[in-house]
Structure formats: C-alpha cells, structure tokens
Design a protein around this motif. Structure first.
Motif, short mmCIF file in Angstrom:
data_model
loop_
_atom_site.label_atom_id
_atom_site.label_comp_id
_atom_site.label_asym_id
_atom_site.label_seq_id
_atom_site.Cartn_x
_atom_site.Cartn_y
_atom_site.Cartn_z
N PHE A 181 2.39 -12.36 -0.30
CA PHE A 181 3.46 -11.39 -0.55
C PHE A 181 2.87 -10.00 -0.84
O PHE A 181 1.95 -9.87 -1.64
CB PHE A 181 4.31 -11.86 -1.73
N GLY A 182 3.45 -9.01 -0.19
CA GLY A 182 3.02 -7.63 -0.40
C GLY A 182 2.14 -7.10 0.73
O GLY A 182 1.96 -5.90 0.86
N THR A 183 1.62 -8.01 1.56
CA THR A 183 0.71 -7.58 2.62
C THR A 183 1.44 -7.27 3.92
O THR A 183 0.86 -6.69 4.83
CB THR A 183 -0.38 -8.63 2.92
N SER A 187 8.71 -6.68 3.64
CA SER A 187 9.03 -7.62 2.58
C SER A 187 10.42 -7.42 2.00
O SER A 187 11.15 -8.36 1.78
CB SER A 187 8.05 -7.48 1.43
N ILE A 201 2.08 -13.52 -4.84
CA ILE A 201 1.41 -12.21 -4.78
C ILE A 201 0.02 -12.40 -4.20
O ILE A 201 -0.78 -13.20 -4.71
CB ILE A 201 1.32 -11.56 -6.17
N ASP A 202 -0.27 -11.67 -3.15
CA ASP A 202 -1.54 -11.83 -2.45
C ASP A 202 -2.73 -11.49 -3.36
O ASP A 202 -2.66 -10.58 -4.18
CB ASP A 202 -1.57 -10.95 -1.21
N PHE A 205 -4.09 -7.93 -4.29
CA PHE A 205 -3.53 -7.09 -5.36
C PHE A 205 -3.98 -7.57 -6.74
O PHE A 205 -3.84 -6.86 -7.72
CB PHE A 205 -2.00 -7.12 -5.31
N ASP A 215 -3.05 -1.12 -8.28
CA ASP A 215 -2.73 -2.55 -8.18
C ASP A 215 -1.80 -2.98 -9.32
O ASP A 215 -0.89 -3.79 -9.10
CB ASP A 215 -4.01 -3.39 -8.18
N ILE A 218 1.62 -1.95 -8.36
CA ILE A 218 2.17 -2.80 -7.29
C ILE A 218 2.59 -4.15 -7.84
O ILE A 218 3.70 -4.63 -7.58
CB ILE A 218 1.13 -2.97 -6.15
N LEU A 222 6.28 -5.85 -7.84
CA LEU A 222 6.57 -7.15 -7.21
C LEU A 222 7.21 -8.10 -8.21
O LEU A 222 8.14 -8.85 -7.88
CB LEU A 222 5.29 -7.76 -6.62
#
Ligand code: C2E
Ligand code: CA
Ligand code: CA
Ligand code: CA
Length: 279
Positions: A181-183, A187, A201-202, A205, A215, A218, A222
């Motif tokens: 998620f987030g990449t 999204s 969450i990837d 991050f 980060d 971010i 998220l």
C-alpha cells in the motif's frame, strides 16, 4: 567504425543470448519444480503489537533449486507470472497454506487467519473463484480464516471484473488485503471501490521511519486513511523495537517483520504458535 559496430553487436547478441538462455533454463526447471517438490511454503506471523497475539500468518513461497540453491520469489514469481505457471504455483501455495492452517486448528492452536498472495494473473483467471471454493471445501477450512493479498497493479488491470471478483470473495467471507500500500498510482480512488479488509503499508515507507520525516508524514496519512475508512492497517518490514515503538506512537498496532519473526518453515512456525498458545 563498421568493424567496431559489428563487434559491438556481436557482444550484445552474445550477452542477450546467454541471458535469455539462462532465463530459459530457469523457466524449464521451474516447470519441474512443482512435481519435484522443490517449492516450499514459509510462514511469517502478523501480530497485534498491543497483545502480542498472532492474528495472521502470511504464506511466502520458496524455491530450493537442486543446483542453483535458494532462488528468491522476487526472481521466479515474475517469471511464472509471465509464462502463466503462476496459476499452478498459486493453486499449490493456496492448497498448502490452507492445509497448514487447518492442521494448526486441529492441533488446537489459537485461531488465526492464513494470508495468501495472489498475483495479477491469478486474479484474472476465470477459475479463481471455483479453485478457492473447491480448496476450502476440500480442506474444511472456513472462508473467514483466509485472507488474499493483492497489489494495486492487479486491481488496475480490469477494474470492473476485479471489483466483481473481489466482491464475490468477500461475500464468501474471505478477507482481501491491499499489499504494498502506498506504492501504486491510484490508491485513494481504489480504496473506495474495492472491499479491502486490510491495508499493508509497504516496507519502503517503514524502513527509514526513524530518520525520515517524509516517511512519518506518509505513514501518518495512510493510518488516518485506514481509520477514516474503517480498514485495518498493518505495517510491513518492522525490523527493530525502535520501529515498533514509533509505529505504536503513530497509532499503528498491526505489524509484520523480522523484529517479530522471519518467514519460517512449517515446523518452526508451528513451534512459534505453540509458544504463543501456551502463554
Ligand atoms: P510481499 O508479499 O510484499 O512479501 C513481503 C516480503 O518482505 C517477503 O519477501 C518477506 O520475507 C519480506 N520481509 C518480511 N519482513 C521483513 C523485514 O522486516 N525486513 C525486510 N527487509 N523484509 C521483510 P519474500 O518472501 O522474499 O517475497 C517477496 C515477494 O514475492 C512478496 O512480497 C510477494 O510479492 C512475492 N511472493 C512471495 N510468495 C508468493 C506467493 O505465494 N504468490 C505470489 N503471487 N507472490 C509471492
Ligand atoms: Ca504479501
Ligand atoms: Ca508487501
Ligand atoms: Ca512487496
């Protein structure tokens, strides 16, 4: 100059050739890997950090090649995705992981969900629903003990049919997680359209969270998104206690990473579950 150009070309062609030869060799042995039982499934816990409880186990495939040794899924999954072998491999992983989950239940382990990665090609495959239903019925695993992890690139390919498949899976009781998620690119709009139960969450991050303010911003965003949409958010790649503490401060309580456990072969994962259960 002509002479040189030709040599350059020959070098290039040679390099290309050996590369594609290697690829072909790997591809051929991948075809045999399943029947030769060279593929293994490892399991990595996902925890509720407030209670230490293992809520999920993620199934991660491994290839132990007899000559080349361990080959990363980062290498052979994309290959299998291209040549279509991912359908058979994915089916096998699903079956193996669900069988393991059922075995853990029978052993009296605390209830947890088995998380299985689904590639874009599997998601497009016509028989996916049937395969999953059949597998669960055969093994006797209730659908709400299964979570499927998909990436955004998978949802992007054919939005309408993906939405309908995911909705069918959800109505069967299966959870859907958005991986990495987030990449991706979109999204935000996709969160609304697809029935996600979890957002992962990837790692990219999480890795530098202690030193990188961007980060932090971010990850906070998220997490806020997950809270607002009432979707569980889990952080991947948690390697240290400092990271775990910072994530908790930010309001993230579901975690996966080397700090808690590396992906483990079946017997070792069983031991970890036994320790948790006897607490
Ligand atoms: P993924 O689904 O994002 O899985 C997470 C990867 O991060 C795994 O790598 C895991 O071992 C690794 N990891 C977990 N905790 C940490 C940590 O604290 N630090 C670091 N640096 N890494 C951590 P792995 O097992 O090598 O798998 C790589 C990718 O291969 C997976 O990424 C997934 O995209 C794919 N993959 C693995 N198994 C399957 C499968 O059965 N089916 C499909 N379609 N893809 C799979
Ligand atoms: Ca995953
Ligand atoms: Ca991931
Ligand atoms: Ca990944």
């Amino acid at each position: 100059a002509k002479e040189l150009g030709r040599n350059d070309y020959q070098h290039y062609a040679q390099a290309l050739n050996s590369q594609s030869t290697q690829r072909l060799a790997l591809e051929n042995s991948l075809y045999q890997a399943l029947e030769r039982r060279e593929l293994l499934v490892y399991y990595q816990p996902q925890l509720d950090s407030t209670t230490g409880e293992i809520t999920h186990m993620e199934a991660l495939v491994r290839w132990q090649h007899p000559q080349l040794g361990f080959i990363s899924p980062e290498v052979f999954i994309p290959l299998a995705e291209q040549n279509g072998l991912i359908i058979q491999i994915g089916k096998w992983v699903l079956q193996t992981a669900c069988t393991q989950a059922k075995a853990w239940q029978v052993m009296g382990m605390p209830p947890m969900t088995i998380a299985v990665n689904l590639s874009p090609r599997q998601l497009k495959h016509r028989q996916l629903l049937q395969t999953i239903k059949h597998t669960l019925t055969e093994i006797g695993l209730e659908p709400h003990y299964l979570e499927l992890e998909i990436t955004e690139s998978a949802t992007l390919q054919d939005v309408d049919s993906t939405r309908s498949i995911l909705t069918d899976l959800q109505s069967m009781g299966i959870s859907i997680a958005l991986d990495d998620f987030g990449t991706g690119y979109s999204s935000l709009s996709y969160l609304k359209q697809f029935p996600f139960h979890s957002l992962k969450i990837d790692q990219s991050f999480v890795r530098d969270l202690l030193t990188n303010h961007q980060d932090v911003a971010i990850v906070e965003a998220l997490l806020a998104l997950g809270r607002g949409l009432n979707i569980r958010v889990i952080a991947e790649g948690v390697e240290t206690v400092e990271l775990k503490n910072l994530l908790e401060t930010l309001g993230c309580y579901y975690m996966q990473g080397y700090y808690f456990s590396r992906p483990l072969p079946s017997e070792e994962a069983t031991k970890v579950l036994m320790l948790k259960g006897s607490k």
